[in-house]
Every structure is written in C-alpha cells, then in structure tokens.
Design a protein around this motif. Structure first.
Motif, PDB file in Angstrom:
ATOM      1  N   ILE A 115       0.917  -1.192  -0.149  1.00 16.55           N
ATOM      2  CA  ILE A 115       0.133  -0.026   0.070  1.00 16.55           C
ATOM      3  C   ILE A 115       1.019   1.152  -0.101  1.00 16.55           C
ATOM      4  CG2 ILE A 115      -1.968   1.146   1.124  1.00 16.55           C
ATOM      5  CD1 ILE A 115      -2.415  -1.808   0.148  1.00 16.55           C
ATOM      6  N   ALA A 116       0.941   2.000  -0.947  1.00 14.44           N
ATOM      7  CA  ALA A 116       1.475   3.328  -0.957  1.00 14.44           C
ATOM      8  C   ALA A 116       0.815   4.546  -0.734  1.00 14.44           C
ATOM      9  CB  ALA A 116       1.880   3.555  -2.638  1.00 14.44           C
ATOM     10  N   MET A 117       1.321   5.188   0.045  1.00 15.77           N
ATOM     11  CA  MET A 117       0.746   6.550   0.823  1.00 15.77           C
ATOM     12  C   MET A 117       1.470   7.567   0.509  1.00 15.77           C
ATOM     13  SD  MET A 117      -0.963   5.533   4.642  1.00 15.77           S
ATOM     14  CE  MET A 117      -1.636   7.117   4.682  1.00 15.77           C
ATOM     15  N   GLY A 118       1.045   8.477  -0.346  1.00 13.73           N
ATOM     16  CA  GLY A 118       1.753   9.599  -1.042  1.00 13.73           C
ATOM     17  C   GLY A 118       1.125   9.936  -2.513  1.00 13.73           C
ATOM     18  N   GLY A 119       1.933  10.519  -3.345  1.00 15.65           N
ATOM     19  CA  GLY A 119       1.485  10.787  -4.860  1.00 15.65           C
ATOM     20  C   GLY A 119       2.037   9.602  -5.617  1.00 15.65           C
ATOM     21  N   ASP A 120       1.997   9.990  -6.903  1.00 17.46           N
ATOM     22  CA  ASP A 120       2.365   8.839  -7.824  1.00 17.46           C
ATOM     23  C   ASP A 120       3.857   8.683  -7.703  1.00 17.46           C
ATOM     24  OD1 ASP A 120      -0.200   8.751  -9.111  1.00 17.46           O
ATOM     25  OD2 ASP A 120       0.185  10.293 -10.018  1.00 17.46           O
ATOM     26  N   GLY A 121       4.641   9.531  -7.328  1.00 17.76           N
ATOM     27  CA  GLY A 121       5.968   9.233  -7.013  1.00 17.76           C
ATOM     28  C   GLY A 121       6.564   8.063  -6.356  1.00 17.76           C
ATOM     29  N   ILE A 122       5.656   7.835  -5.234  1.00 19.43           N
ATOM     30  CA  ILE A 122       6.033   6.748  -4.326  1.00 19.43           C
ATOM     31  C   ILE A 122       5.927   5.265  -5.116  1.00 19.43           C
ATOM     32  CG2 ILE A 122       4.134   6.647  -3.102  1.00 19.43           C
ATOM     33  CD1 ILE A 122       5.849   6.179  -0.369  1.00 19.43           C
ATOM     34  N   LEU A 123       4.769   5.393  -5.767  1.00 17.90           N
ATOM     35  CA  LEU A 123       4.324   4.124  -6.421  1.00 17.90           C
ATOM     36  C   LEU A 123       5.544   3.891  -7.504  1.00 17.90           C
ATOM     37  CD1 LEU A 123       2.147   1.877  -6.311  1.00 17.90           C
ATOM     38  CD2 LEU A 123       0.642   3.144  -7.834  1.00 17.90           C
ATOM     39  N   PHE A 124       5.868   5.079  -8.337  1.00 19.46           N
ATOM     40  CA  PHE A 124       6.881   4.932  -9.321  1.00 19.46           C
ATOM     41  C   PHE A 124       8.073   4.290  -8.830  1.00 19.46           C
ATOM     42  CE2 PHE A 124      10.499   6.554 -11.869  1.00 19.46           C
ATOM     43  CZ  PHE A 124       9.973   6.191 -12.857  1.00 19.46           C
ATOM     44  N   GLU A 125       8.335   4.690  -7.431  1.00 22.85           N
ATOM     45  CA  GLU A 125       9.650   4.061  -6.751  1.00 22.85           C
ATOM     46  C   GLU A 125       9.412   2.477  -6.423  1.00 22.85           C
ATOM     47  OE1 GLU A 125      11.321   5.790  -3.467  1.00 22.85           O
ATOM     48  OE2 GLU A 125      11.466   7.864  -4.240  1.00 22.85           O
ATOM     49  N   ILE A 126       8.132   2.351  -6.143  1.00 22.38           N
ATOM     50  CA  ILE A 126       7.793   0.935  -5.818  1.00 22.38           C
ATOM     51  C   ILE A 126       8.130  -0.232  -6.919  1.00 22.38           C
ATOM     52  CG2 ILE A 126       5.945  -0.757  -5.063  1.00 22.38           C
ATOM     53  CD1 ILE A 126       4.945   1.629  -3.153  1.00 22.38           C
ATOM     54  N   PHE A 127       7.529   0.358  -8.196  1.00 22.66           N
ATOM     55  CA  PHE A 127       7.457  -0.389  -9.179  1.00 22.66           C
ATOM     56  C   PHE A 127       8.879  -0.750  -9.854  1.00 22.66           C
ATOM     57  CE2 PHE A 127       2.840  -0.056  -9.523  1.00 22.66           C
ATOM     58  CZ  PHE A 127       2.589  -1.349 -10.032  1.00 22.66           C
ATOM     59  N   GLN A 128       9.847   0.515  -9.663  1.00 26.01           N
ATOM     60  CA  GLN A 128      11.039   0.520 -10.336  1.00 26.01           C
ATOM     61  C   GLN A 128      11.964  -0.690  -9.516  1.00 26.01           C
ATOM     62  OE1 GLN A 128      10.879   1.743 -13.223  1.00 26.01           O
ATOM     63  NE2 GLN A 128       9.040   2.739 -12.564  1.00 26.01           N
ATOM     64  N   GLY A 129      11.789  -0.524  -8.126  1.00 23.17           N
ATOM     65  CA  GLY A 129      12.420  -1.544  -7.140  1.00 23.17           C
ATOM     66  C   GLY A 129      11.976  -2.877  -7.361  1.00 23.17           C
ATOM     67  N   LEU A 130      10.597  -3.167  -7.799  1.00 22.68           N
ATOM     68  CA  LEU A 130      10.221  -4.690  -8.036  1.00 22.68           C
ATOM     69  C   LEU A 130      10.680  -4.814  -9.654  1.00 22.68           C
ATOM     70  CD1 LEU A 130       6.647  -4.289  -7.225  1.00 22.68           C
ATOM     71  CD2 LEU A 130       8.256  -5.754  -5.980  1.00 22.68           C
ATOM     72  N   HIS A 131      11.100  -3.876 -10.496  1.00 20.36           N
ATOM     73  CA  HIS A 131      11.540  -4.250 -11.740  1.00 20.36           C
ATOM     74  C   HIS A 131      12.913  -4.627 -11.637  1.00 20.36           C
ATOM     75  CE1 HIS A 131      12.074  -3.878 -15.935  1.00 20.36           C
ATOM     76  NE2 HIS A 131      12.897  -2.909 -15.979  1.00 20.36           N
ATOM     77  N   ALA A 132      13.610  -4.099 -10.806  1.00 15.72           N
ATOM     78  CA  ALA A 132      14.998  -4.490 -10.446  1.00 15.72           C
ATOM     79  C   ALA A 132      15.368  -6.071  -9.912  1.00 15.72           C
ATOM     80  CB  ALA A 132      15.833  -3.606  -9.470  1.00 15.72           C
ATOM     81  N   ARG A 133      14.283  -6.518  -9.503  1.00 14.86           N
ATOM     82  CA  ARG A 133      14.343  -8.001  -9.107  1.00 14.86           C
ATOM     83  C   ARG A 133      14.309  -8.834 -10.161  1.00 14.86           C
ATOM     84  NH1 ARG A 133      12.416  -8.218  -2.975  1.00 14.86           N
ATOM     85  NH2 ARG A 133      12.224 -10.392  -3.601  1.00 14.86           N
ATOM     86  N   GLU A 134      14.876 -10.221  -9.860  1.00 21.05           N
ATOM     87  CA  GLU A 134      14.565 -11.432 -10.899  1.00 21.05           C
ATOM     88  C   GLU A 134      13.164 -11.803 -10.779  1.00 21.05           C
ATOM     89  OE1 GLU A 134      18.113 -14.140 -10.059  1.00 21.05           O
ATOM     90  OE2 GLU A 134      19.416 -12.777 -10.815  1.00 21.05           O
ATOM     91  N   ASP A 135      12.772 -11.800  -9.789  1.00 18.84           N
ATOM     92  CA  ASP A 135      11.394 -12.597  -9.346  1.00 18.84           C
ATOM     93  C   ASP A 135      10.400 -11.372  -9.737  1.00 18.84           C
ATOM     94  OD1 ASP A 135      12.123 -10.960  -7.334  1.00 18.84           O
ATOM     95  OD2 ASP A 135      11.223 -12.368  -5.620  1.00 18.84           O
ATOM     96  N   GLU A 136      10.585 -10.414 -10.605  1.00 21.75           N
ATOM     97  CA  GLU A 136       9.531  -9.468 -10.689  1.00 21.75           C
ATOM     98  C   GLU A 136       8.212 -10.018 -11.135  1.00 21.75           C
ATOM     99  OE1 GLU A 136       8.816  -5.552 -13.710  1.00 21.75           O
ATOM    100  OE2 GLU A 136      10.318  -7.115 -13.985  1.00 21.75           O
ATOM    101  N   LYS A 137       8.294 -10.908 -12.308  1.00 21.75           N
ATOM    102  CA  LYS A 137       7.116 -11.402 -12.773  1.00 21.75           C
ATOM    103  C   LYS A 137       6.069 -12.259 -11.858  1.00 21.75           C
ATOM    104  CE  LYS A 137       5.644 -14.375 -16.686  1.00 21.75           C
ATOM    105  NZ  LYS A 137       6.055 -15.232 -17.783  1.00 21.75           N
ATOM    106  N   ASP A 138       6.946 -12.771 -10.752  1.00 18.92           N
ATOM    107  CA  ASP A 138       6.142 -13.605  -9.958  1.00 18.92           C
ATOM    108  C   ASP A 138       5.602 -12.797  -8.672  1.00 18.92           C
ATOM    109  OD1 ASP A 138       6.859 -16.273 -11.071  1.00 18.92           O
ATOM    110  OD2 ASP A 138       8.768 -16.278  -9.679  1.00 18.92           O
TER     111      ASP A 138
END
Length: 417
Positions: free
Chosen positions: A135-158
């Motif tokens: 759950i992201a509490m903030g603006g769109d910027g914090i969700l952008f960070e969340i998805f970039q962090g997940l994108h850097a992981r090998e298990d992103e798809k899962d």
C-alpha cells in the motif's frame, strides 16, 4: 462531512467483516482463511504537507488507515520513507530468511495480535515476497519508486502476479488514485474511499508498460503516463512553484504554452491497435515485441510521423492528476496506449481552449487535438532541451519506446474492464 463519511464507512466495513466472519464460520471444514499481511509505505512529505500536517500521510495513517486495517483484521508493517529512492531500495531488498521475525516484532513492541502493526517500524526483516499487498501512501512518485524497485528484481514477474497494490492519495497530483476511483463507479475522491476499497479487498488488473531508452540500458516500468514537450515542461519546470500545489502546472502552461510558446520537433512511430469489426475491442492476445531501440528501420506495420509538436502525451489512465481528466476513453486494462497530440500549427487560442477543458475531459472534442490508439510506440526527439517525463518523474532524455508488458492487481471497486 468528512466525519460523517468516516463513521458511515467504518460502519459499513464492520458489517462487511461480520458477514465475512459468518461465511467463514459456516464453512464445512471450519478452516479460517490465511492471515493477510500488508506493507504500508508512507512518504511523510508528500504533497508538501510535512509529517506534522493533519492532511499529510502520517496523520491519515494514524486516524484512518491503521484503525480501518485493524477493523478489517489485516496485519501490516509500515515504512516511513526518509529519503528519495527509499521505497525503491526497500522493494529491491532481497531477504533470504525470516527466522528472526518474532524477535524483531518483540523488539519493535508488536505483540503479534490480529490486526496489529509495528507503528512505523519496518525493520526489513521480511522479504517483499512474504507480503500479500503493498500500500502506497503519497503521490504517484512513491508508487513509481515501488515499481522500479520490483523491476530490478529477478522475481519481478512472480511478484506482480502474487502481490496486490493499493494507492491512498496524499500527494499533489494523485493521478492513479483518481483514475481508480473514477473507474470504480466514479467513487468520491477522498483518502477514506481509497482505504475502504483496500479493506474490502476487491482487485482489478491495471496495465503496466515497459520503457526502453537509446541513451541507457536501464528500463522502466510505468503505470500512469509519459509526456514530452509542453506537458513535460509544465510538470518538471514548474517545480519552483511547488508551493502552489497542483495550480503550478496551470500557471506554467500559460507561461510556456501561451505567452512564450516553444516548438518541439520529433519523429513519432507507432504500431496501430488491432480491432475487431464486431465490437471494436482491442486485440491483446499477444505481447508486442519491440524492435531494438537503435534500429532505424521499423517493421512495415508501424506508422511514422515527423512534425513540430506542442503536446505529446501518452496515457495509460483516465487522469494524469486529480484535476486533469486527460483521457476519458481509457480503461483500466484495455491493452492500449492513447497518445494525445497537438501540432505546432494549432493556434494559441485553440490550445488555450484545450487547456481550459482539460479538467472536464472536453479537450478531446477540440479541433486540433489528435488521439492515436496504439499497442507500442517510439519517440525520437529532434529538438534540443526537451524532457522525458515518465509518471511525473524526469528520466534520461533521447529516443524512447514502449509497449505494454504486464498487469498488476490494484484494489478497486467494480470496474468495466
């Protein structure tokens, strides 16, 4: 009015939980469903409010989010970000074991009771894969960070398949939160409405796009929009007016678009969407394989336009901001981009009329606005001093291309698609 809404929402939520508990007790095997655990990530400075503001994320968490999650019987950990990129770092942190979770909870004062939280302390003992929802509490910027962090992981798809996501609007623009509420039978745009949808637990799929650039090997995940030209200038150059809130973009649009207009030359190429003659539905049965970003020759079914533009705005959602009904025709997972184009040949008066109608969505009917519906696209800027603005964040400049590559489960009301 807010107090009445809060009481009514909590009452409905309590009734919802009683019904859920009754259904569980009537189950033949009397087996309780597994306990849900959320990670709530707060940006205490979102929207320029500050951690002590009554309208900021910290106050909303204490007065709304925490008690409503407890009423819903949801355990959660919380993380208050301390610096830019903190949420991205947390998503990318891979923790192999969680053997010391009980010790960590005890040291943080968490007694492990149902619906409890660790009061802002996320000791990073749990890997993201151990959570059910983010759950992201903030603006769109914090969700952008969340998805970039997940994108850097090998298990992103899962993780994208496993996790549910929620956004509670506490920032300046809150485009995705507004879009989800709009798709959810045009629900009220309030933090408590977003929290209520999260507690009810219904989710819908949201399109995610993958972006590649010619100037870097880095790739990005996007959920909201991409802009270049006037809109990017308004979003990024107006940072000096952040104290004006969302009004800063309007002020800069008049300055840059009307008083001192610029021309932005580019080459725009796209793969048109396929349609079915019976219902005009979009074909999304297969993912689009993008050509290499440095390839000058594109596949034959791509269309190319080279011209001087004023507006180049790619939309994944209905709203780029809570007060901008950017793309009324966009659906939550329709599998297409909507590219809004205004060429430099359009007069200042017509451009001004479009900007004035942006809040209601009437700009899409204005003469001079073109809407391109596509499955993938490439933009090659031919003018200097331009910005690539992805989900409200400035990224590397130069040639950029994108296609829709996946979806994510977001808490929402009932949506069409």
């Amino acid at each position: 009015r807010d107090l009445v809404q809060s009481i009514r929402t909590l009452a409905e939520l309590q009734n919802y939980n009683h019904q859920s508990n009754a259904n569980t007790n009537n189950n033949n095997n009397n087996t309780a469903p597994p306990q849900q655990r959320f990670l709530v990530i707060l940006n205490p400075y979102s929207g320029g409010h500050g951690p002590k503001s009554k309208s900021g994320a910290m106050s909303i968490y204490e007065t709304m989010v925490k008690p409503m999650l407890e009423q819903a019987g949801v355990e959660h950990d919380s993380l208050v970000t301390t610096h830019g990129g903190h949420a991205m770092e947390r998503m990318g942190l891979i923790i192999r074991q969680s053997n010391n979770l009980d010790c960590a909870a005890a040291s943080n004062g968490n007694d492990g009771t149902e619906g409890g939280s660790n009061d802002y302390i996320d000791s990073e003992w749990r890997d993201i894969s151990e959570y059910d929802s983010i759950i992201a509490m903030g603006g769109d910027g914090i969700l952008f960070e969340i998805f970039q962090g997940l994108h850097a992981r090998e298990d992103e798809k899962d993780l994208l398949s496993q996790l549910k996501f929620g956004i509670i609007p506490c920032g300046t623009c809150n485009g995705l939160a507004k879009s989800i509420l709009h798709w959810s039978n045009n629900a009220d745009y309030t933090p408590i409405e977003s929290i209520f949808q999260i507690c009810k637990g219904h989710t819908s799929r949201l399109d995610l796009a993958s972006y590649q650039l010619a100037t870097t090997k880095k790739t990005y995940t996007s959920f909201l929009s991409f802009s270049w030209g006037l809109i990017a200038d308004c979003d990024l150059e107006s940072e000096c007016l952040r104290w004006l809130g969302a009004l800063r973009s309007d002020v800069w649009a008049v300055y840059r678009g009307i008083l001192f207009p610029k021309k932005y030359r580019a080459r725009f190429s796209y793969l048109p969407s396929e349609t079915n003659s019976s219902n005009d539905s979009v074909s999304t049965s297969k993912k689009v394989e993008l050509p290499k970003v440095h390839d000058e020759v594109l596949p034959k079914d791509w269309v190319t336009i080279e011209d001087d533009f004023r507006v180049f705005w790619v939309c994944n959602t209905t709203h780029a901001s809570y007060n901008m009904f950017t793309c009324p025709m966009s659906k939550m997972n329709d599998g297409v981009f909507y590219v809004l184009i205004v060429r430099s040949s359009v007069s200042r008066l017509r451009l001004l009329l479009m900007l004035l109608k942006l809040e209601t969505g009437g700009h899409v009917e204005c003469e001079g606005l073109e809407v391109v519906k596509c499955l993938a696209y490439r933009l090659e800027p031919l003018s200097d001093n331009t910005y690539n603005d992805l989900d409200g964040e400035m990224i590397e400049g130069g040639t950029i291309q994108a296609s829709l590559f996946n979806t994510a489960n977001f808490f929402s009301g009932k949506v069409d698609r």
